[in-house]
Design an enzyme around this catalytic site. Structure first.
Site, PDB file in Angstrom:
ATOM      1  N   ASP A  58      30.430  74.306  -9.745  1.00  0.00           N
ATOM      2  CA  ASP A  58      29.747  73.355 -10.634  1.00  0.00           C
ATOM      3  C   ASP A  58      29.064  74.116 -11.777  1.00  0.00           C
ATOM      4  OD1 ASP A  58      28.099  71.345 -11.823  1.00  0.00           O
ATOM      5  OD2 ASP A  58      28.193  70.201  -9.958  1.00  0.00           O
ATOM      6  N   SER A 109      28.427  65.877 -14.429  1.00  0.00           N
ATOM      7  CA  SER A 109      29.272  66.227 -13.288  1.00  0.00           C
ATOM      8  C   SER A 109      29.884  65.028 -12.585  1.00  0.00           C
ATOM      9  CB  SER A 109      28.469  67.026 -12.259  1.00  0.00           C
ATOM     10  OG  SER A 109      28.048  68.233 -12.810  1.00  0.00           O
ATOM     11  N   HIS A 147      25.600  63.970  -3.716  1.00  0.00           N
ATOM     12  CA  HIS A 147      25.446  64.405  -5.107  1.00  0.00           C
ATOM     13  C   HIS A 147      26.740  64.170  -5.883  1.00  0.00           C
ATOM     14  CE1 HIS A 147      24.276  67.524  -8.269  1.00  0.00           C
ATOM     15  NE2 HIS A 147      23.275  66.677  -8.258  1.00  0.00           N
ATOM     16  N   THR A 149      29.349  65.555  -7.515  1.00  0.00           N
ATOM     17  CA  THR A 149      30.728  66.005  -7.296  1.00  0.00           C
ATOM     18  C   THR A 149      31.307  65.487  -5.980  1.00  0.00           C
ATOM     19  OG1 THR A 149      30.253  67.961  -8.612  1.00  0.00           O
ATOM     20  CG2 THR A 149      32.255  68.003  -7.282  1.00  0.00           C
ATOM     21  N   GLU A 306      32.542  72.904  -2.806  1.00  0.00           N
ATOM     22  CA  GLU A 306      31.787  73.006  -4.060  1.00  0.00           C
ATOM     23  C   GLU A 306      30.697  74.070  -3.979  1.00  0.00           C
ATOM     24  OE1 GLU A 306      29.243  70.297  -7.205  1.00  0.00           O
ATOM     25  OE2 GLU A 306      28.981  69.914  -5.081  1.00  0.00           O
ATOM     26  N   ASP A 311      25.287  75.362 -11.067  1.00  0.00           N
ATOM     27  CA  ASP A 311      24.828  74.484 -12.141  1.00  0.00           C
ATOM     28  C   ASP A 311      23.302  74.418 -12.214  1.00  0.00           C
ATOM     29  OD1 ASP A 311      25.414  72.339 -14.141  1.00  0.00           O
ATOM     30  OD2 ASP A 311      24.383  71.090 -12.659  1.00  0.00           O
ATOM     31  N   ASP A 352      33.663  72.082 -13.437  1.00  0.00           N
ATOM     32  CA  ASP A 352      33.635  70.762 -14.056  1.00  0.00           C
ATOM     33  C   ASP A 352      33.253  70.826 -15.534  1.00  0.00           C
ATOM     34  OD1 ASP A 352      31.154  71.601 -13.226  1.00  0.00           O
ATOM     35  OD2 ASP A 352      30.587  69.719 -12.253  1.00  0.00           O
ATOM     36  N   HIS A 425      24.386  71.172 -20.385  1.00  0.00           N
ATOM     37  CA  HIS A 425      25.797  71.562 -20.260  1.00  0.00           C
ATOM     38  C   HIS A 425      26.327  71.862 -21.646  1.00  0.00           C
ATOM     39  CE1 HIS A 425      26.138  68.801 -16.465  1.00  0.00           C
ATOM     40  NE2 HIS A 425      25.337  69.833 -16.291  1.00  0.00           N
TER      41      HIS A 425
HETATM   42 ZN    ZN Z   1      24.382  70.024 -14.440  1.00  0.00          ZN
END
Ligand code: ZN
Ligand code: NAG
Ligand code: NAG
Length: 476
Positions: A58, A109, A147, A149, A306, A311, A352, A425
């Site tokens: 992530d 995400s 979460h 993903t 994951e 992230d 992602d 991001h």
């Molecule tokens: Zn994020």
């Protein structure tokens, strides 16, 4: 050709003495890579993929993995760092993915996970618009199971934050929270193994409701209900909460396994209690999942793993923390590769989306990736770190003066240009690395949603069940 390739000395890793960087090194390396490429071109695997394993880092954009690669080599091998590879960077097929969503240039995400699991692009923050491609056998994550993903694997929700019923509030009228969908609805309730964090949304533990804690207000204990429901169908079912319990599960006698190792997200790798009563590594979760899933020789499986906290570490602009997450992610991948039969298993490693970090300046080869430029700015004469963010917490030159800080220490937040509480991001492409049946379908720039189509086609499932004929000439 393969014999020739093996006869050529390869100077990676342990051989990277500073005196071997002459023309011989590059010529041998070029020759060896050529043999590798020629062998790959004539040995595409057109098999039906019995199993598909998707590893999702992530937020692990290209810049993040470049820096992590250097960090790894500098830390583990004591090398200058730039010459190494992460495990997936040696996969035979690599391509680029466009990550924009239907309504935004720079994605979140939830919409990206919907794209690579469902094969269609979605709006920001929505989950699982369509989810018919896979029977979801298993997933493993360091985030809460609810979460963004992992949730895109099983949930349909107009808002990714609706992980527990408390978050639905007055807006969620008529909607079902994500934890409830995982336990009660298809395909969530058919998942065989799920390992990760997030006791709160399942009502498996209680706490104080606040902005961060997603709790149940219906007083249900969905973990308990899940166990009861599975056992009522005669399935042998286990619930595990720490490393020791996970590693002592008798996988040969267990049909369904749920592991919840924390109230919310699991701890960062760097903070994790590595003891038996602590939280398991991603590698341990992955190996137990593969043991559970590969029991049936006849039936294949789909597994999503994951590295979910890369992230989060990037959002708080702590690269070292993120790199440690990536190394744990790499351990999980190396472990999986040693257990899987790659003639019948398609393995994909991707991200992602990326982050707004950059690797800047002109530091010398081998300089600590967390270090400072040897030439200061010619305008204000201030030194600056190699890693910087375009936005984030480290914006103030006055308190974040690199002359007074140890930039290589855990907890340091590099400089950023725009002040932001939570770094954002970024919108550039991410890479997808693949090995195994049909991995050659990753061959150029693609939309991110293409990943779901390759997985479906490779395994002949979902819309590709009766529509996955390989070209004639491909039959060996
Ligand atoms: Zn994020
Ligand atoms: C919920 O159920 C699980 C499994 O039976 C149990 O371990 C846990 O203690 C329960 N939690 C609460 C808050 O009752
Ligand atoms: C658990 O993971 C650690 C590294 O994360 C590894 O050293 C150990 O061998 C693993 N144990 C099992 C039983 O897989």
């Amino acid at each position: 050709m393969i014999l020739l390739a093996m006869a050529v000395p390869v100077y990676f890793g342990r051989h990277c003495d500073r005196y071997v960087w002459g023309p011989d090194y590059w010529n041998h390396l070029g020759w060896s890579d050529l043999q590798d490429a020629l062998a790959t071109a004539t040995s595409h695997n057109w098999n039906i993929a019995k199993n598909v394993v998707l590893f999702l880092g992530d937020g692990m954009g290209i810049v993040v993995s470049t820096a992590a690669r250097v960090y790894k080599e500098q830390k583990r091998q004591g090398n200058s760092g730039e010459e190494g590879y992460l495990a997936w960077e040696r996969f035979p097929h690599t391509s680029l993915m466009k990550t924009y969503t239907l309504d935004q240039q720079i994605p979140d995400s939830a919409a990206t996970a919907t794209a690579f699991f469902s094969g269609i692009k979605a709006n920001q923050y929505t989950l699982g618009v369509d989810n018919t491609v896979f029977r979801n056998d298993c997933f493993v994550t360091t985030t809460r199971l609810t979460h963004a993903t992992p949730a895109a694997l099983y949930a349909h929700s107009p808002n990714r934050d609706w992980e527990c019923d408390a978050k639905l509030g007055r807006f969620g009228h008529g909607c079902r929270d994500i934890a409830k969908q995982l336990v009660e609805d298809a395909p969530g309730r058919d998942v065989k193994v799920m390992l990760g964090g997030g006791k709160f949304p399942f009502g498996a533990s209680t706490g104080i409701a606040d902005k961060k804690n997603c709790l149940r207000v219906d007083n249900r204990n969905l973990t308990h209900e899940w166990l009861i429901q599975k056992r009522a169908h005669g399935h042998k079912t286990e619930y595990v909460q720490n490393t020791q319990q996970l590693l002592t599960v008798d996988t040969s006698k267990t049909d369904h396994l749920i592991g919840l190792f924390s109230d919310s997200h699991m701890d960062y790798e760097i903070d994790r209690n590595r003891g038996p009563s602590g939280q398991p590594s991603l590698a341990n979760m992955t190996s137990v999942a593969i043991k559970m899933l590969s029991k049936s020789r006849k039936k294949g499986f789909f597994l999503m793993v994951e590295g979910g906290r890369i992230d989060h570490a990037m959002h708080i602009t702590e690269p070292l923390r993120a790199f440690e997450e990536i190394l744990a992610f790499e351990d999980a991948i190396t472990t999986a590769l040693s257990m899987l039969d790659l003639s019948e298993t398609l393995v994909i490693v991707t991200a992602d989306h990326s982050h707004v970090m950059t690797i800047n300046g002109y530091v010398k080869r081998g300089n600590d990736i967390l270090g400072v430029s040897d030439k200061p700015s010619e305008i204000d004469n201030m030194p600056f770190t190699t890693l910087m963010f375009t936005n984030g917490l480290g914006y103030d030159y006055y308190w974040n003066d690199v002359r007074e800080k140890s930039t290589t220490k855990h907890g340091y937040k590099p400089l950023s240009a725009v002040p932001m509480l939570y770094e954002t991001h970024s919108g550039e492409d991410v890479a997808a690395y693949a090995i195994g049946p049909m991995s050659h379908l990753f061959h150029r720039m693609h939309e991110q949603s293409y990943i779901a189509h390759v997985m479906g086609f490779a395994a002949c499932v979902g819309p590709y069940k009766k529509n996955c004929a390989r070209p004639e000439h491909s039959i060996p």
